[in-house]
Motif scaffolding. Structure first.
Motif, mmCIF file in Angstrom:
data_model
loop_
_atom_site.group_PDB
_atom_site.id
_atom_site.type_symbol
_atom_site.label_atom_id
_atom_site.label_comp_id
_atom_site.label_asym_id
_atom_site.label_seq_id
_atom_site.Cartn_x
_atom_site.Cartn_y
_atom_site.Cartn_z
ATOM 1 N N GLU A 43 0.860 -1.188 0.000
ATOM 2 C CA GLU A 43 0.000 0.000 0.000
ATOM 3 C C GLU A 43 0.897 1.238 0.000
ATOM 4 O O GLU A 43 1.802 1.358 0.824
ATOM 5 C CB GLU A 43 -0.909 -0.052 1.235
ATOM 6 C CG GLU A 43 -1.630 1.226 1.582
ATOM 7 C CD GLU A 43 -2.498 1.813 0.460
ATOM 8 O OE1 GLU A 43 -3.348 1.098 -0.068
ATOM 9 O OE2 GLU A 43 -2.287 3.006 0.116
ATOM 10 N N SER B 239 -12.213 3.717 0.576
ATOM 11 C CA SER B 239 -12.850 2.776 1.501
ATOM 12 C C SER B 239 -13.138 3.394 2.868
ATOM 13 O O SER B 239 -14.178 3.118 3.472
ATOM 14 C CB SER B 239 -11.967 1.528 1.654
ATOM 15 O OG SER B 239 -11.745 0.963 0.383
ATOM 16 N N GLY C 180 -20.937 3.178 3.719
ATOM 17 C CA GLY C 180 -21.052 1.802 4.212
ATOM 18 C C GLY C 180 -22.381 1.122 3.921
ATOM 19 O O GLY C 180 -22.717 0.114 4.548
ATOM 20 N N MET C 181 -23.133 1.635 2.965
ATOM 21 C CA MET C 181 -24.426 1.015 2.682
ATOM 22 C C MET C 181 -24.259 -0.267 1.870
ATOM 23 O O MET C 181 -23.441 -0.331 0.957
ATOM 24 C CB MET C 181 -25.310 1.987 1.918
ATOM 25 C CG MET C 181 -25.729 3.130 2.809
ATOM 26 S SD MET C 181 -26.532 4.377 1.895
ATOM 27 C CE MET C 181 -25.433 4.598 0.558
ATOM 28 N N TYR D 235 -16.493 1.353 -8.163
ATOM 29 C CA TYR D 235 -17.261 2.606 -8.181
ATOM 30 C C TYR D 235 -18.049 2.870 -6.886
ATOM 31 O O TYR D 235 -17.460 3.090 -5.848
ATOM 32 C CB TYR D 235 -18.189 2.638 -9.413
ATOM 33 C CG TYR D 235 -18.804 3.990 -9.653
ATOM 34 C CD1 TYR D 235 -18.103 5.159 -9.366
ATOM 35 C CD2 TYR D 235 -20.110 4.123 -10.152
ATOM 36 C CE1 TYR D 235 -18.669 6.416 -9.578
ATOM 37 C CE2 TYR D 235 -20.682 5.372 -10.365
ATOM 38 C CZ TYR D 235 -19.957 6.512 -10.064
ATOM 39 O OH TYR D 235 -20.521 7.740 -10.265
ATOM 40 N N ARG D 236 -19.389 2.810 -6.916
ATOM 41 C CA ARG D 236 -20.209 3.216 -5.767
ATOM 42 C C ARG D 236 -20.437 2.087 -4.776
ATOM 43 O O ARG D 236 -21.083 2.289 -3.742
ATOM 44 C CB ARG D 236 -21.598 3.674 -6.251
ATOM 45 C CG ARG D 236 -21.620 4.944 -7.047
ATOM 46 C CD ARG D 236 -23.033 5.195 -7.568
ATOM 47 N NE ARG D 236 -23.993 5.321 -6.506
ATOM 48 C CZ ARG D 236 -24.371 6.487 -5.960
ATOM 49 N NH1 ARG D 236 -23.861 7.605 -6.404
ATOM 50 N NH2 ARG D 236 -25.250 6.515 -4.987
ATOM 51 N N GLY E 39 -18.092 -0.639 -3.611
ATOM 52 C CA GLY E 39 -16.966 -1.486 -3.197
ATOM 53 C C GLY E 39 -17.119 -2.085 -1.815
ATOM 54 O O GLY E 39 -16.654 -3.206 -1.567
ATOM 55 N N ILE E 40 -17.772 -1.370 -0.919
ATOM 56 C CA ILE E 40 -17.969 -1.924 0.431
ATOM 57 C C ILE E 40 -18.919 -3.118 0.323
ATOM 58 O O ILE E 40 -18.634 -4.205 0.831
ATOM 59 C CB ILE E 40 -18.529 -0.848 1.407
ATOM 60 C CG1 ILE E 40 -17.627 0.403 1.436
ATOM 61 C CG2 ILE E 40 -18.740 -1.436 2.798
ATOM 62 C CD1 ILE E 40 -16.271 0.231 2.035
ATOM 63 N N LEU E 41 -20.022 -2.903 -0.381
ATOM 64 C CA LEU E 41 -20.975 -3.995 -0.610
ATOM 65 C C LEU E 41 -20.296 -5.191 -1.290
ATOM 66 O O LEU E 41 -20.494 -6.340 -0.901
ATOM 67 C CB LEU E 41 -22.128 -3.484 -1.491
ATOM 68 C CG LEU E 41 -23.040 -4.541 -2.111
ATOM 69 C CD1 LEU E 41 -23.834 -5.289 -1.049
ATOM 70 C CD2 LEU E 41 -23.987 -3.912 -3.121
HETATM 71 C C1 FAD Z 1 -18.307 9.409 -0.396
HETATM 72 C C2 FAD Z 1 -18.336 7.949 -0.744
HETATM 73 C C3 FAD Z 1 -19.386 7.163 -0.280
HETATM 74 C C4 FAD Z 1 -19.421 5.805 -0.608
HETATM 75 N N1 FAD Z 1 -20.410 5.032 -0.081
HETATM 76 C C5 FAD Z 1 -20.447 3.710 -0.355
HETATM 77 C C6 FAD Z 1 -21.442 2.880 0.235
HETATM 78 O O1 FAD Z 1 -22.289 3.352 0.980
HETATM 79 N N2 FAD Z 1 -21.430 1.545 -0.063
HETATM 80 C C7 FAD Z 1 -20.494 0.989 -0.894
HETATM 81 O O2 FAD Z 1 -20.539 -0.216 -1.127
HETATM 82 N N3 FAD Z 1 -19.515 1.761 -1.447
HETATM 83 C C8 FAD Z 1 -19.489 3.089 -1.202
HETATM 84 N N4 FAD Z 1 -18.532 3.887 -1.773
HETATM 85 C C9 FAD Z 1 -17.623 3.294 -2.771
HETATM 86 C C10 FAD Z 1 -16.506 2.543 -2.087
HETATM 87 O O3 FAD Z 1 -15.923 3.374 -1.131
HETATM 88 C C11 FAD Z 1 -15.477 2.117 -3.142
HETATM 89 O O4 FAD Z 1 -16.093 1.392 -4.180
HETATM 90 C C12 FAD Z 1 -14.409 1.217 -2.497
HETATM 91 O O5 FAD Z 1 -13.877 1.827 -1.354
HETATM 92 C C13 FAD Z 1 -13.301 0.897 -3.487
HETATM 93 O O6 FAD Z 1 -12.341 0.159 -2.778
HETATM 94 P P1 FAD Z 1 -10.887 -0.049 -3.358
HETATM 95 O O7 FAD Z 1 -10.168 -0.908 -2.393
HETATM 96 O O8 FAD Z 1 -10.988 -0.499 -4.771
HETATM 97 O O9 FAD Z 1 -10.289 1.434 -3.445
HETATM 98 P P2 FAD Z 1 -9.556 2.339 -2.356
HETATM 99 O O10 FAD Z 1 -10.209 2.277 -1.039
HETATM 100 O O11 FAD Z 1 -9.390 3.675 -2.970
HETATM 101 O O12 FAD Z 1 -8.157 1.627 -2.200
HETATM 102 C C14 FAD Z 1 -7.185 1.615 -3.212
HETATM 103 C C15 FAD Z 1 -5.843 1.700 -2.505
HETATM 104 O O13 FAD Z 1 -4.792 1.478 -3.441
HETATM 105 C C16 FAD Z 1 -3.698 2.309 -3.052
HETATM 106 N N5 FAD Z 1 -2.813 2.438 -4.211
HETATM 107 C C17 FAD Z 1 -2.948 3.223 -5.304
HETATM 108 N N6 FAD Z 1 -1.947 2.991 -6.175
HETATM 109 C C18 FAD Z 1 -1.142 2.065 -5.613
HETATM 110 C C19 FAD Z 1 0.046 1.399 -6.026
HETATM 111 N N7 FAD Z 1 0.627 1.640 -7.217
HETATM 112 N N8 FAD Z 1 0.599 0.509 -5.194
HETATM 113 C C20 FAD Z 1 0.035 0.226 -4.005
HETATM 114 N N9 FAD Z 1 -1.095 0.810 -3.551
HETATM 115 C C21 FAD Z 1 -1.681 1.702 -4.365
HETATM 116 C C22 FAD Z 1 -4.367 3.596 -2.593
HETATM 117 O O14 FAD Z 1 -3.505 4.333 -1.755
HETATM 118 C C23 FAD Z 1 -5.595 3.065 -1.873
HETATM 119 O O15 FAD Z 1 -5.380 2.896 -0.481
HETATM 120 C C24 FAD Z 1 -18.424 5.240 -1.435
HETATM 121 C C25 FAD Z 1 -17.369 6.028 -1.882
HETATM 122 C C26 FAD Z 1 -17.320 7.366 -1.540
HETATM 123 C C27 FAD Z 1 -16.164 8.198 -2.007
#
Ligand code: FAD
Length: 373
Positions: free
Chosen positions: A32, A41, A46-47, A332-333, A335-337
């Motif tokens: 990370e 995340s 968190g829905m 996208y919207r 990821g938690i789910l």
């Molecule tokens: C305001 C808001 C509300 C939301 N509400 C909901 C909800 O209610 N329910 C739901 O299901 N989803 C919700 N989401 C969507 C959800 O948050 C995302 O879909 C989910 O967090 C994506 O997870 P991820 O692990 O792919 O991305 P991230 O959490 O962005 O994690 C990606 C990680 O990769 C790291 N990274 C980047 N490049 C590199 C690299 N080259 N090497 C190593 N690490 C790297 C970053 O630092 C980051 O920590 C919401 C999002 C937002 C912004």
């Protein structure tokens, strides 16, 4: 024999995949660049609400989301047990509220096709809403009630996931600043900014909104881009019992006494700042849904970057013919789910198991007419 898996990115998707792979006997290292859960995340509401989120079609994305919701009760219990920590997970049910009769037909259509897919859904009229959610606006004429929808407190869920990974033996390296993929076609070799090298035989790509940076490395098109979500929270002593959705946003009440209200969808690159305009729009709308909010101001405002994709579907699966490169990004919207089902699909693919769901529409190569393999 267990594989040595390197996971790139420590959001909810990378951590969930890491946990599931380690639990199935693989040796996992997670890399990370900042802090685990520090991006989208940790910012999420968190829905766990596929039925309120997906209005249009019973497509493969709907099936993926529905399966993930069903996995949640057991999954969250495992995360709690392995981490030794608690986090809020509540099956409150949801109300998708409408203000005008013109919105009724689409709501009924949605209810009917969702019922055909085994969803418990019914329309509640004004009188019933008044009884079960007295703090909602009297201008709301009806709502679609989905009792299975739930929510987690995302920041605590992600912390627990990280702890569960550590307790299970996943090796986590944070604050690496930059990670370079040096080799991937046969062996997997990565290098962090300080020169440390990491060797594995499988690589999972779960770096969310930053995935597009890997286009040159793999020679394919990875159209994942950041969509900023601005979101805010009010202190709320009056209970709001259900998740409340409208066409313009959502409200979710947390055990800590906050009412989380979201969220904007802005194209702002990688800028995570909060704007007056973005929050003002949320505030105006929140007051229409809960009139008591006229007397209040949000005590907390924040933003995160959702990893959106060109067609709205995530990229999940092997980068064929390279079976040892597995994508899990672009959620996208939702990821938690989608974290439990994605973790299971990644681990199934690693173990050579057959697909639990149709995955063709999530193929990471679908945007690449030609590639340079
Ligand atoms: C305001 C808001 C509300 C939301 N509400 C909901 C909800 O209610 N329910 C739901 O299901 N989803 C919700 N989401 C969507 C959800 O948050 C995302 O879909 C989910 O967090 C994506 O997870 P991820 O692990 O792919 O991305 P991230 O959490 O962005 O994690 C990606 C990680 O990769 C790291 N990274 C980047 N490049 C590199 C690299 N080259 N090497 C190593 N690490 C790297 C970053 O630092 C980051 O920590 C919401 C999002 C937002 C912004």
């Amino acid at each position: 024999m267990g594989k040595h898996v390197i996971i790139l990115g420590g959001g909810v998707i990378g951590l969930s995949a890491a946990l599931e792979c380690q639990q199935r006997g693989h040796k996992v290292t997670l890399l990370e660049i900042t802090a685990c859960g520090g991006q989208a995340s940790g910012a999420a509401a968190g829905m766990l609400a596929p039925y309120s989120e997906i209005a249009e079609d019973p497509d493969d994305f709907f099936r993926l989301s529905q399966q993930s919701l069903k996995l949640y009760p057991k999954w969250q219990q495992i995360v709690k047990e392995l981490s030794g920590s608690e986090f809020e997970y509540r099956n409150t049910g949801s109300l998708y509220a409408i203000f005008h009769d013109a919105e009724r037909l689409p709501l009924e259509t949605r209810m009917k096709w969702q019922q055909n897919f085994g969803v418990k859904a019914s329309i509640l009229e004004r009188d019933e809403l008044e009884r079960i959610e007295p703090n909602l606006s009297s201008n709301i004429s009806a709502a679609l009630y989905c009792p299975e929808e739930s929510h987690v407190y995302a920041p605590d869920y992600v912390k627990a996931l990280k702890q569960a990974c550590i307790n299970s033996g996943v090796v986590i390296h944070e604050h690496l600043e930059h990670v370079n993929i040096l080799e991937w076609q046969q062996n997997v070799v990565l290098q962090s900014k300080n020169g440390q090298r990491f060797y594995g035989d499988t690589l999972v790509i779960s770096n969310g909104a930053w995935s597009t940076e890997l286009e040159d490395t793999f020679g394919i098109s990875i159209p994942v881009f950041p969509i900023r979500g601005q979101i805010c929270a009010y202190k709320m002593t009056e209970p709001i019992h259900h998740l409340v959705f409208t066409s313009q946003g959502y409200l979710v009440s947390k055990e800590n006494g906050s009412l989380v209200c979201g969220a904007s969808e802005d194209i702002a690159g990688f800028d995570t700042s909060v704007t007056e305009k973005g929050i003002a729009r949320l505030e105006r709308w929140n007051k229409k849904v809960i009139p008591k909010l006229h007397e209040r101001e949000p005590f907390h405002r924040w933003a995160g970057l959702r990893p959106a994709t060109q067609d709205g579907f995530p990229l999940i699966g092997k980068l064929m013919p390279f079976e040892h490169i597995i994508f899990a990004t672009g959620h996208y919207r939702n990821g938690i789910l989608l974290s439990p089902v994605t973790a299971n699909i990644v681990a199934d693919q690693l173990d050579g198991l057959s697909d639990r769901l149709p995955l063709d529409n999530f193929n990471p190569l679908r945007f690449s007419i030609t590639n340079t393999f």
